[in-house]
Enzyme design. Structure first.
Site, PDB file in Angstrom:
ATOM      1  N   THR A 123       4.425  -3.560   9.798  1.00 49.75           N
ATOM      2  CA  THR A 123       3.207  -3.905   9.122  1.00 49.75           C
ATOM      3  C   THR A 123       2.777  -5.189   9.757  1.00 49.75           C
ATOM      4  OG1 THR A 123       4.237  -5.532   7.745  1.00 49.75           O
ATOM      5  CG2 THR A 123       4.487  -3.320   6.934  1.00 49.75           C
ATOM      6  N   TYR A 137       9.920 -19.607   5.050  1.00 47.03           N
ATOM      7  CA  TYR A 137       9.807 -18.061   4.727  1.00 47.03           C
ATOM      8  C   TYR A 137      11.266 -17.514   4.031  1.00 47.03           C
ATOM      9  CZ  TYR A 137       9.295 -12.908   5.175  1.00 47.03           C
ATOM     10  OH  TYR A 137       9.104 -11.539   4.804  1.00 47.03           O
ATOM     11  N   ARG A 150       0.920  -1.295  -0.109  1.00 42.25           N
ATOM     12  CA  ARG A 150      -0.031  -0.018  -0.062  1.00 42.25           C
ATOM     13  C   ARG A 150       0.709   1.172   0.180  1.00 42.25           C
ATOM     14  NH1 ARG A 150      -5.222   1.346   3.450  1.00 42.25           N
ATOM     15  NH2 ARG A 150      -5.389   3.711   2.872  1.00 42.25           N
TER      16      ARG A 150
HETATM   17  N1  LIG Z   1       7.137  -6.085   7.283  1.00 49.86           N
HETATM   18  C1  LIG Z   1       8.362  -6.703   7.278  1.00 49.86           C
HETATM   19  O1  LIG Z   1       9.196  -6.786   8.428  1.00 49.86           O
HETATM   20  C2  LIG Z   1       9.099  -7.064   5.821  1.00 49.86           C
HETATM   21  C3  LIG Z   1       8.183  -7.659   4.917  1.00 49.86           C
HETATM   22  N2  LIG Z   1       8.823  -8.204   3.904  1.00 49.86           N
HETATM   23  C4  LIG Z   1       8.092  -8.509   2.813  1.00 49.86           C
HETATM   24  O2  LIG Z   1       7.207  -7.379   2.253  1.00 49.86           O
HETATM   25  C5  LIG Z   1       6.066  -7.857   1.536  1.00 49.86           C
HETATM   26  C6  LIG Z   1       4.975  -7.190   1.842  1.00 49.86           C
HETATM   27  O3  LIG Z   1       4.526  -7.433   3.312  1.00 49.86           O
HETATM   28  P1  LIG Z   1       4.156  -6.379   4.457  1.00 49.86           P
HETATM   29  O4  LIG Z   1       3.251  -5.310   3.630  1.00 49.86           O
HETATM   30  O5  LIG Z   1       5.198  -6.240   5.487  1.00 49.86           O
HETATM   31  O6  LIG Z   1       3.105  -7.404   5.109  1.00 49.86           O
HETATM   32  P2  LIG Z   1       1.422  -7.321   5.084  1.00 49.86           P
HETATM   33  O7  LIG Z   1       1.004  -8.554   5.598  1.00 49.86           O
HETATM   34  O8  LIG Z   1       1.131  -5.945   5.711  1.00 49.86           O
HETATM   35  O9  LIG Z   1       0.850  -7.268   3.546  1.00 49.86           O
HETATM   36  C7  LIG Z   1       0.972  -8.150   2.674  1.00 49.86           C
HETATM   37  C8  LIG Z   1      -0.241  -7.962   1.718  1.00 49.86           C
HETATM   38  O10 LIG Z   1      -0.088  -9.043   0.896  1.00 49.86           O
HETATM   39  C9  LIG Z   1      -1.600  -9.654   0.716  1.00 49.86           C
HETATM   40  N3  LIG Z   1      -1.622 -11.107   0.270  1.00 49.86           N
HETATM   41  C10 LIG Z   1      -1.167 -12.010   1.012  1.00 49.86           C
HETATM   42  N4  LIG Z   1      -1.260 -13.268   0.335  1.00 49.86           N
HETATM   43  C11 LIG Z   1      -1.831 -12.755  -0.868  1.00 49.86           C
HETATM   44  C12 LIG Z   1      -2.228 -13.477  -2.106  1.00 49.86           C
HETATM   45  N5  LIG Z   1      -2.353 -14.899  -2.322  1.00 49.86           N
HETATM   46  N6  LIG Z   1      -2.393 -12.606  -3.352  1.00 49.86           N
HETATM   47  C13 LIG Z   1      -2.659 -11.487  -3.027  1.00 49.86           C
HETATM   48  N7  LIG Z   1      -2.397 -10.678  -2.022  1.00 49.86           N
HETATM   49  C14 LIG Z   1      -1.780 -11.188  -1.099  1.00 49.86           C
HETATM   50  C15 LIG Z   1      -2.122  -9.447   1.892  1.00 49.86           C
HETATM   51  O11 LIG Z   1      -3.702  -9.393   1.864  1.00 49.86           O
HETATM   52  C16 LIG Z   1      -1.527  -8.033   2.429  1.00 49.86           C
HETATM   53  O12 LIG Z   1      -2.326  -6.979   1.916  1.00 49.86           O
HETATM   54  C17 LIG Z   1       5.836  -9.283   1.577  1.00 49.86           C
HETATM   55  O13 LIG Z   1       6.540  -9.929   0.618  1.00 49.86           O
HETATM   56  C18 LIG Z   1       7.007  -9.450   2.920  1.00 49.86           C
HETATM   57  O14 LIG Z   1       7.507 -10.801   2.883  1.00 49.86           O
HETATM   58  C19 LIG Z   1      10.110  -8.123   3.723  1.00 49.86           C
HETATM   59  C20 LIG Z   1      11.063  -7.721   4.680  1.00 49.86           C
HETATM   60  C21 LIG Z   1      10.495  -7.391   5.896  1.00 49.86           C
HETATM   61  C1  LIG Z   2      10.231 -12.932  11.459  1.00 44.58           C
HETATM   62  C2  LIG Z   2       9.328 -12.122  10.648  1.00 44.58           C
HETATM   63  C3  LIG Z   2       9.883 -11.957   9.397  1.00 44.58           C
HETATM   64  C4  LIG Z   2       8.897 -11.121   8.452  1.00 44.58           C
HETATM   65  C5  LIG Z   2       9.454  -9.938   8.083  1.00 44.58           C
HETATM   66  C6  LIG Z   2      10.740 -10.184   7.354  1.00 44.58           C
HETATM   67  O1  LIG Z   2      11.154 -10.574   6.278  1.00 44.58           O
HETATM   68  C7  LIG Z   2      11.880  -9.559   8.026  1.00 44.58           C
HETATM   69  C8  LIG Z   2      13.224 -10.358   8.364  1.00 44.58           C
HETATM   70  C9  LIG Z   2      14.179  -9.576   8.262  1.00 44.58           C
HETATM   71  C10 LIG Z   2      15.422  -9.945   9.083  1.00 44.58           C
HETATM   72  C11 LIG Z   2      15.521 -10.935   9.769  1.00 44.58           C
HETATM   73  C12 LIG Z   2      16.642 -11.267  10.568  1.00 44.58           C
HETATM   74  C13 LIG Z   2      16.908 -12.265  11.505  1.00 44.58           C
HETATM   75  C14 LIG Z   2      18.116 -12.438  11.921  1.00 44.58           C
HETATM   76  C15 LIG Z   2      18.480 -13.544  13.084  1.00 44.58           C
HETATM   77  O2  LIG Z   2      18.269 -14.620  12.614  1.00 44.58           O
HETATM   78  C16 LIG Z   2      20.052 -13.382  13.289  1.00 44.58           C
HETATM   79  O3  LIG Z   2      20.181 -12.043  13.435  1.00 44.58           O
HETATM   80  C17 LIG Z   2      20.397 -13.781  14.738  1.00 44.58           C
HETATM   81  C18 LIG Z   2      19.588 -14.880  15.022  1.00 44.58           C
HETATM   82  C19 LIG Z   2      19.970 -15.385  16.448  1.00 44.58           C
HETATM   83  C20 LIG Z   2      19.429 -16.764  16.759  1.00 44.58           C
HETATM   84  O4  LIG Z   2      18.747 -17.232  15.954  1.00 44.58           O
HETATM   85  O5  LIG Z   2      19.449 -17.188  17.642  1.00 44.58           O
END
Ligand SMILES: NC(=O)C1=CN([C@@H]2O[C@H](COP(=O)(O)OP(=O)(O)OC[C@H]3O[C@@H](n4cnc5c(N)ncnc54)[C@H](O)[C@@H]3O)[C@@H](O)[C@H]2O)C=CC1
Ligand SMILES: CCCCCC(=O)CC\C=C/C=C/C=C/[C@@H](O)[C@@H](O)CCCC(=O)O
Length: 387
Positions: A178, A141, A23
């Site tokens: 998020t 994941y 979004r």
């Molecule tokens: N929030 C975080 O910490 C991080 C998020 N990401 C990635 O960013 C991307 C967006 O995630 P966020 O916005 O954080 O999560 P979110 O859960 O807020 O948004 C994900 C969106 O994808 C939609 N979605 C899920 N399954 C779907 C499907 N089958 N078809 C169409 N839409 C679908 C959901 O309804 C939701 O609106 C994801 O790929 C996530 O893995 C990556 C790193 C960190």
């Molecule tokens: C877990 C929710 C993930 C969804 C959103 C993301 O994709 C975020 C992922 C980003 C970074 C994750 C980093 C994790 C790191 C750890 O595995 C590492 O720094 C230390 C772990 C220590 C341990 O596993 O004992």
């Protein structure tokens, strides 16, 4: 550097954009004046943009959604494969959405962009920091996010992609505020307690921070194959030199070993410390040096890979020509060097100058059934049994 085209005022597709990062990306694109068509499994209403319900896991639905965007706008310039979930109990669904649908979305976009008379396009796949490091509490994941990077970087190397001016890049954010990270507190991960501890050791980013990096990678016209990490302290790969207070994760990243040792021995507490400006400068110099070495190593690796590919293709060419020829075949080394150089350039090698004696030696090493002969100024390569 290849200049492809300016990205503003374009048609963009964003998957999974009813909330969260998708979004935020959609809003940023609209602000720039792009037209956005987005999909989600959840509903969302806003008259300024086109929303179409679509579950990216369902092949036909996703294909129909993409085709409807083309019907409406006639084109797609930017494809953001963003939809993602985290649920280790439903690992197959996680892989289906996070990786399989990203592959599908990229292929749909590539197919369309390939036929757009050389005007190219950008495919931006949302991976994660979990795409570049192991995360013990969410292996499926993490695997899906690693897959996104492997897939994107591999296509980025394809001459076909470069030739058609398509760019494929990845965005890898750290923990961002998020809905997805709410899963870390329940049974959707292996070990919610550990997940909570790890997450608490990271500073949570606001979506604006990721959007800022998103816009940068969008504007970077030289980003094919790029994997941009977004972390609270680094911001993105380019701007990061404004830290004045050390954090544990920051220290790990910059590898300030002396300070890390002090911290682990309990001599000092991170929050109470500030760097002396000259020490800070030294740490940054050290880090810049490390980054340069890393960049050089990865560049060398990529160049070697291109050389291997071009050489393998030359070997195939030898055998194919021999197989399809009734008579004996003779190859001029100069011609082969030219072919090899051309192929390296197509693969994107910036310094494709070929040393022909080295090429001859490599070919003889790869194909012991060949022999080299000098005739006048030419070096000729032929199969021993043809002589
Ligand atoms: N929030 C975080 O910490 C991080 C998020 N990401 C990635 O960013 C991307 C967006 O995630 P966020 O916005 O954080 O999560 P979110 O859960 O807020 O948004 C994900 C969106 O994808 C939609 N979605 C899920 N399954 C779907 C499907 N089958 N078809 C169409 N839409 C679908 C959901 O309804 C939701 O609106 C994801 O790929 C996530 O893995 C990556 C790193 C960190
Ligand atoms: C877990 C929710 C993930 C969804 C959103 C993301 O994709 C975020 C992922 C980003 C970074 C994750 C980093 C994790 C790191 C750890 O595995 C590492 O720094 C230390 C772990 C220590 C341990 O596993 O004992």
């Amino acid at each position: 550097m290849i200049t492809i085209f300016n990205m503003t005022g374009k048609v963009a597709v964003v998957t999974g954009a009813a909330r969260g990062l998708g979004r935020a990306f959609t809003e940023a694109l609209l602000k720039r004046g792009d037209k956005v068509c987005f999909c989600d499994v959840d509903n969302f209403g806003d008259d300024n943009v086109q929303f179409l319900p679509c579950d990216v896991r369902k092949d036909q639905e996703f294909t129909d959604f993409f085709n409807r965007v083309i019907q409406k706008y006639n084109t797609v310039d930017i494809m953001i494969n963003n939809a993602g979930i985290l649920n280790e109990n439903q690992w197959r669904k996680t892989v289906d959405i996070n990786l399989t649908a990203v592959i599908h979305g990229s292929l749909l976009a590539m197919e369309h962009m390939r036929n757009r008379s050389n005007s190219g396009g950008l495919i931006l796949n949302v991976s994660s920091l979990a795409g570049v490091m192991p995360v013990s509490f969410c292996p499926a994941y993490t695997a899906s996010k690693h897959g996104v990077i492997g897939f994107s970087r591999s296509w980025a190397l394809q001459p076909e992609v470069r030739k058609n001016r398509i760019r494929i890049a990845c965005l890898c954010p750290s923990f961002t505020d998020t809905d997805i990270i709410k899963g870390t507190y329940d049974s959707r991960v292996h070990g919610p307690e550990l997940a909570r501890r790890v997450m608490n050791s990271y500073e949570l980013m606001v979506t604006d921070r990721v959007t800022e990096a998103f816009l940068r990678i969008l504007d970077d016209l030289d980003n094919n194959g790029k994997v941009m990490m977004v972390t609270p302290t680094r911001g993105n790969d380019n701007d990061n030199d404004n830290e004045t207070e050390p954090t544990i994760s920051g220290l790990c990243r910059i590898q300030d070993k002396q300070l890390l040792a002090k911290l682990s021995s309990g001599d000092v507490i991170a929050q109470k410390m500030k760097y002396h400006p000259s020490c800070l400068a030294a740490v940054y110099r050290e880090r810049a040096k490390k980054r340069q070495t890393e960049a050089e190593n990865s560049c060398t690796q990529e160049k070697n890979m291109m050389k291997e590919t071009a050489l393998a293709e030359l070997v195939t060419y030898f055998f194919e020509t021999r197989r399809n020829s009734e008579e004996s075949v003779v190859f001029r080394l100069a011609d082969l060097a030219y072919l090899y150089e051309e192929r390296l350039t197509q693969l994107g090698s910036s310094s494709a100058q070929v040393h022909s004696t080295r090429l001859r030696d490599k070919l003889l090493q790869k194909m012991p059934e060949l022999e080299a002969h000098t005739k006048g100024r030419d070096v000729l390569l032929m199969f021993k049994k043809d002589i």
